[in-house]
Design a protein around this motif. Structure first.
Motif, PDB file in Angstrom:
ATOM      1  N   LEU A  30     -23.337 -38.425   6.988  1.00  0.00           N
ATOM      2  CA  LEU A  30     -24.656 -38.672   6.412  1.00  0.00           C
ATOM      3  C   LEU A  30     -24.577 -39.284   5.017  1.00  0.00           C
ATOM      4  O   LEU A  30     -25.568 -39.827   4.520  1.00  0.00           O
ATOM      5  N   ARG A  31     -23.399 -39.199   4.381  1.00  0.00           N
ATOM      6  CA  ARG A  31     -23.204 -39.885   3.090  1.00  0.00           C
ATOM      7  C   ARG A  31     -23.312 -41.403   3.259  1.00  0.00           C
ATOM      8  O   ARG A  31     -23.572 -42.120   2.288  1.00  0.00           O
ATOM      9  N   ARG A  32     -23.105 -41.876   4.471  1.00  0.00           N
ATOM     10  CA  ARG A  32     -23.045 -43.323   4.728  1.00  0.00           C
ATOM     11  C   ARG A  32     -24.268 -43.818   5.506  1.00  0.00           C
ATOM     12  O   ARG A  32     -24.217 -44.871   6.133  1.00  0.00           O
ATOM     13  N   ILE A  33     -25.345 -43.029   5.446  1.00  0.00           N
ATOM     14  CA  ILE A  33     -26.605 -43.438   6.071  1.00  0.00           C
ATOM     15  C   ILE A  33     -27.710 -43.369   5.025  1.00  0.00           C
ATOM     16  O   ILE A  33     -27.996 -42.308   4.470  1.00  0.00           O
ATOM     17  N   ARG A  34     -28.326 -44.488   4.751  1.00  0.00           N
ATOM     18  CA  ARG A  34     -29.384 -44.522   3.747  1.00  0.00           C
ATOM     19  C   ARG A  34     -30.615 -43.793   4.241  1.00  0.00           C
ATOM     20  O   ARG A  34     -31.040 -43.967   5.386  1.00  0.00           O
ATOM     21  N   GLN A  35     -31.185 -43.023   3.365  1.00  0.00           N
ATOM     22  CA  GLN A  35     -32.385 -42.267   3.687  1.00  0.00           C
ATOM     23  C   GLN A  35     -33.527 -43.194   4.087  1.00  0.00           C
ATOM     24  O   GLN A  35     -34.260 -42.917   5.037  1.00  0.00           O
ATOM     25  N   LEU A  36     -33.694 -44.311   3.390  1.00  0.00           N
ATOM     26  CA  LEU A  36     -34.839 -45.181   3.608  1.00  0.00           C
ATOM     27  C   LEU A  36     -34.480 -46.501   4.282  1.00  0.00           C
ATOM     28  O   LEU A  36     -35.253 -47.460   4.214  1.00  0.00           O
ATOM     29  N   GLY A  37     -33.340 -46.569   4.933  1.00  0.00           N
ATOM     30  CA  GLY A  37     -33.003 -47.769   5.687  1.00  0.00           C
ATOM     31  C   GLY A  37     -33.025 -49.016   4.833  1.00  0.00           C
ATOM     32  O   GLY A  37     -32.301 -49.130   3.836  1.00  0.00           O
ATOM     33  N   THR A  38     -33.911 -49.959   5.180  1.00  0.00           N
ATOM     34  CA  THR A  38     -33.946 -51.259   4.505  1.00  0.00           C
ATOM     35  C   THR A  38     -34.889 -51.296   3.307  1.00  0.00           C
ATOM     36  O   THR A  38     -35.117 -52.362   2.743  1.00  0.00           O
ATOM     37  N   VAL A  39     -35.442 -50.157   2.901  1.00  0.00           N
ATOM     38  CA  VAL A  39     -36.390 -50.145   1.776  1.00  0.00           C
ATOM     39  C   VAL A  39     -35.734 -50.631   0.488  1.00  0.00           C
ATOM     40  O   VAL A  39     -36.418 -51.120  -0.421  1.00  0.00           O
ATOM     41  N   SER A  40     -34.405 -50.545   0.399  1.00  0.00           N
ATOM     42  CA  SER A  40     -33.728 -51.060  -0.801  1.00  0.00           C
ATOM     43  C   SER A  40     -33.904 -52.562  -0.956  1.00  0.00           C
ATOM     44  O   SER A  40     -33.650 -53.113  -2.032  1.00  0.00           O
ATOM     45  N   MET A  41     -34.346 -53.263   0.094  1.00  0.00           N
ATOM     46  CA  MET A  41     -34.693 -54.682  -0.022  1.00  0.00           C
ATOM     47  C   MET A  41     -35.900 -54.867  -0.938  1.00  0.00           C
ATOM     48  O   MET A  41     -36.114 -55.943  -1.485  1.00  0.00           O
ATOM     49  N   ARG A  50     -28.930 -39.698   3.557  1.00  0.00           N
ATOM     50  CA  ARG A  50     -29.318 -38.526   4.350  1.00  0.00           C
ATOM     51  C   ARG A  50     -28.540 -37.282   3.918  1.00  0.00           C
ATOM     52  O   ARG A  50     -29.014 -36.159   4.091  1.00  0.00           O
ATOM     53  N   PHE A  51     -27.365 -37.459   3.351  1.00  0.00           N
ATOM     54  CA  PHE A  51     -26.577 -36.328   2.873  1.00  0.00           C
ATOM     55  C   PHE A  51     -27.299 -35.636   1.718  1.00  0.00           C
ATOM     56  O   PHE A  51     -27.462 -34.412   1.716  1.00  0.00           O
ATOM     57  N   GLU A  52     -27.735 -36.410   0.740  1.00  0.00           N
ATOM     58  CA  GLU A  52     -28.468 -35.843  -0.391  1.00  0.00           C
ATOM     59  C   GLU A  52     -29.737 -35.132   0.081  1.00  0.00           C
ATOM     60  O   GLU A  52     -30.058 -34.024  -0.360  1.00  0.00           O
ATOM     61  N   HIS A  53     -30.442 -35.800   0.960  1.00  0.00           N
ATOM     62  CA  HIS A  53     -31.684 -35.216   1.483  1.00  0.00           C
ATOM     63  C   HIS A  53     -31.405 -33.916   2.229  1.00  0.00           C
ATOM     64  O   HIS A  53     -32.151 -32.935   2.078  1.00  0.00           O
ATOM     65  N   SER A  54     -30.354 -33.881   3.014  1.00  0.00           N
ATOM     66  CA  SER A  54     -30.027 -32.663   3.770  1.00  0.00           C
ATOM     67  C   SER A  54     -29.724 -31.500   2.837  1.00  0.00           C
ATOM     68  O   SER A  54     -30.118 -30.352   3.095  1.00  0.00           O
ATOM     69  N   LEU A  55     -29.028 -31.784   1.737  1.00  0.00           N
ATOM     70  CA  LEU A  55     -28.796 -30.742   0.736  1.00  0.00           C
ATOM     71  C   LEU A  55     -30.116 -30.253   0.143  1.00  0.00           C
ATOM     72  O   LEU A  55     -30.309 -29.055  -0.079  1.00  0.00           O
ATOM     73  N   GLY A  56     -31.025 -31.176  -0.125  1.00  0.00           N
ATOM     74  CA  GLY A  56     -32.322 -30.803  -0.681  1.00  0.00           C
ATOM     75  C   GLY A  56     -33.127 -29.948   0.283  1.00  0.00           C
ATOM     76  O   GLY A  56     -33.782 -28.976  -0.122  1.00  0.00           O
ATOM     77  N   VAL A  57     -33.102 -30.305   1.566  1.00  0.00           N
ATOM     78  CA  VAL A  57     -33.830 -29.523   2.567  1.00  0.00           C
ATOM     79  C   VAL A  57     -33.232 -28.119   2.675  1.00  0.00           C
ATOM     80  O   VAL A  57     -33.953 -27.128   2.756  1.00  0.00           O
TER      81      VAL A  57
END
Length: 410
Positions: A30-41, A50-57
């Motif tokens: 999950l460290r290598r999967i962006r939480q927001l997909g292509t929103v960084s465009m 997703r790793f950071e988010h999972s820790l937050g959840v």
């Protein structure tokens, strides 16, 4: 116990089964999967994972369980489910979920098989936890599943705050501390205690503002649609051995590399790498779209694309019809205590109808194509889809000016 410094929640203490799950390959992926997909465009700093988010959840689940006075084995089950709730996500998060679901029948929260096998299953069984029970919680089943996946879940509380923080927009701010403190169970339902209608409304407002600004921003939608088209071509290519099951277990880097290697996806890969994105040929409001198009299945959408391409005399692979589902507001079913009764927020708050109307006004059907083909594709789309163009603001924003679809018509 391990303490992790988080950009949103400060220090997160992780212990027990969650500590042992942390270093499994499934969680580390999950460290290598962006939480927001292509929103960084759109928002360059939106590179959180997703790793950071999972820790937050997990962190918010721990706090909620403490206020609910839940401990022991049941708390460990929820801890595990909170940390594992996103392990079923494919690359770029939700961006490809519709594609993989059509071919596998699985959404990202269908994780029974994933939790049973491999390192995750071993850790859960070492802690005397049944993987199937944890998978049920991830899917939102049972009393405590509501806490992981439901109208008042800690997943939503974390991603709204986290996504706002990393994009820099001010709209996802909610008082998650109060929301967690006021959670209670009434007849098995997770509700907000008396006097918290405004707290529930804050979730609704935050989601309603984040949707057009971040999640459904036009550039995010275009890049997501292009990525989905590229991934579909990858699966259909005879030059790769990648199927939907393998795609679903990839991370972002795996997919990018596969798209670059495959001759059938090379042009899409180049465009995504260089942010040379398609443009909006049509941007139509919901009232201007004939009935049946919104409910059309994937094959019908592809047939519309082929017809538009034929009328415009362009390659059908470079015409993308992007049709969102009908607006919905899951948060409006949030339950709150009012004068001793459990009521749905939609029955109690006058804000709900206003926000629902805003959702409808923000809805857009999109037709995307390379800039050189945009005008021809726009005119063809009007004819093929039978769009109602009378006075409808449905097209491009060019040089900061709104134009209407009738400018596409001879």
């Amino acid at each position: 116990m391990k303490t992790i410094k988080d950009s949103v929640h400060d220090h997160i203490r992780i212990d027990g089964v969650a500590r042992d799950l942390l270093d499994t390959p499934e969680i580390q992926r999950l460290r290598r999967i962006r939480q927001l997909g292509t929103v960084s465009m759109v928002y360059p700093s939106a590179n959180h994972t997703r790793f950071e988010h999972s820790l937050g959840v997990y962190h918010l689940a721990c706090e909620a369980l403490e206020y609910l006075d839940i401990d022991g084995r049941q708390a460990e089950r929820v801890h595990a489910a909170a940390l594992l709730h996103d392990v079923g996500h494919g690359p770029f998060s939700h961006n490809l979920e519709s594609l993989t679901h059509r071919r596998t029948g699985r959404y990202h929260d269908d994780v029974h098989e994933l939790l049973t096998d491999g390192a995750v299953g071993d850790v859960l069984r070492d802690h005397d936890l049944e993987p199937a029970a944890i998978a049920d919680l991830v899917a939102g089943e049972g009393r405590f599943g509501q806490l992981v996946s439901g109208e008042l879940d800690v997943d939503r509380m974390d991603y709204l705050v986290r996504d706002a923080h990393h994009t820099g927009v001010p709209y996802g701010t909610i008082d998650h501390g109060r929301l967690i403190r006021e959670l209670t169970f009434v007849d098995g339902e997770l509700v907000l205690d008396e006097g918290n209608v405004q707290s529930a409304e804050s979730l609704l407002v935050a989601r309603a503002l984040m949707n057009p600004t971040v999640y459904s921003h036009s550039v995010a939608r275009i890049s997501k649609a292009m990525l989905r088209r590229a991934a579909e071509r990858l699966l259909e290519s005879s030059h790769t051995e990648i199927d939907a099951d393998r795609l679903q277990r990839m991370d972002d880097h795996d997919l990018i590399a596969a798209l670059r290697r495959c001759s059938a996806t090379g042009e899409f890969s180049r465009r995504l790498d260089q942010r040379d994105l398609f443009k909006r040929a049509v941007w139509a409001e919901i009232d201007d779209v004939p009935g049946g198009i919104i409910e059309a299945d994937h094959e019908t959408i592809r047939e519309f694309e082929r017809e538009i391409a034929a009328d415009a005399d362009v390659d059908p692979e470079y015409v993308i019809l992007d049709v969102p589902g009908r607006p919905s507001m899951k948060e409006s079913t949030t339950r709150v205590m009012v004068n001793g009764d459990v009521r749905q927020l939609g029955q109690q708050s006058p804000l709900v109808e206003a926000l629902r109307a805003a959702q409808y006004s923000q809805w857009r059907l999109g037709i995307y194509s390379p800039e050189s083909d945009r005008d021809r594709v726009g005119r063809a789309a009007v004819d093929v889809l039978g769009l109602d163009i009378d006075g409808a603001l449905v097209s491009e924003v060019r040089d900061g000016l709104d134009t209407t679809l009738d400018q596409f018509v001879d």
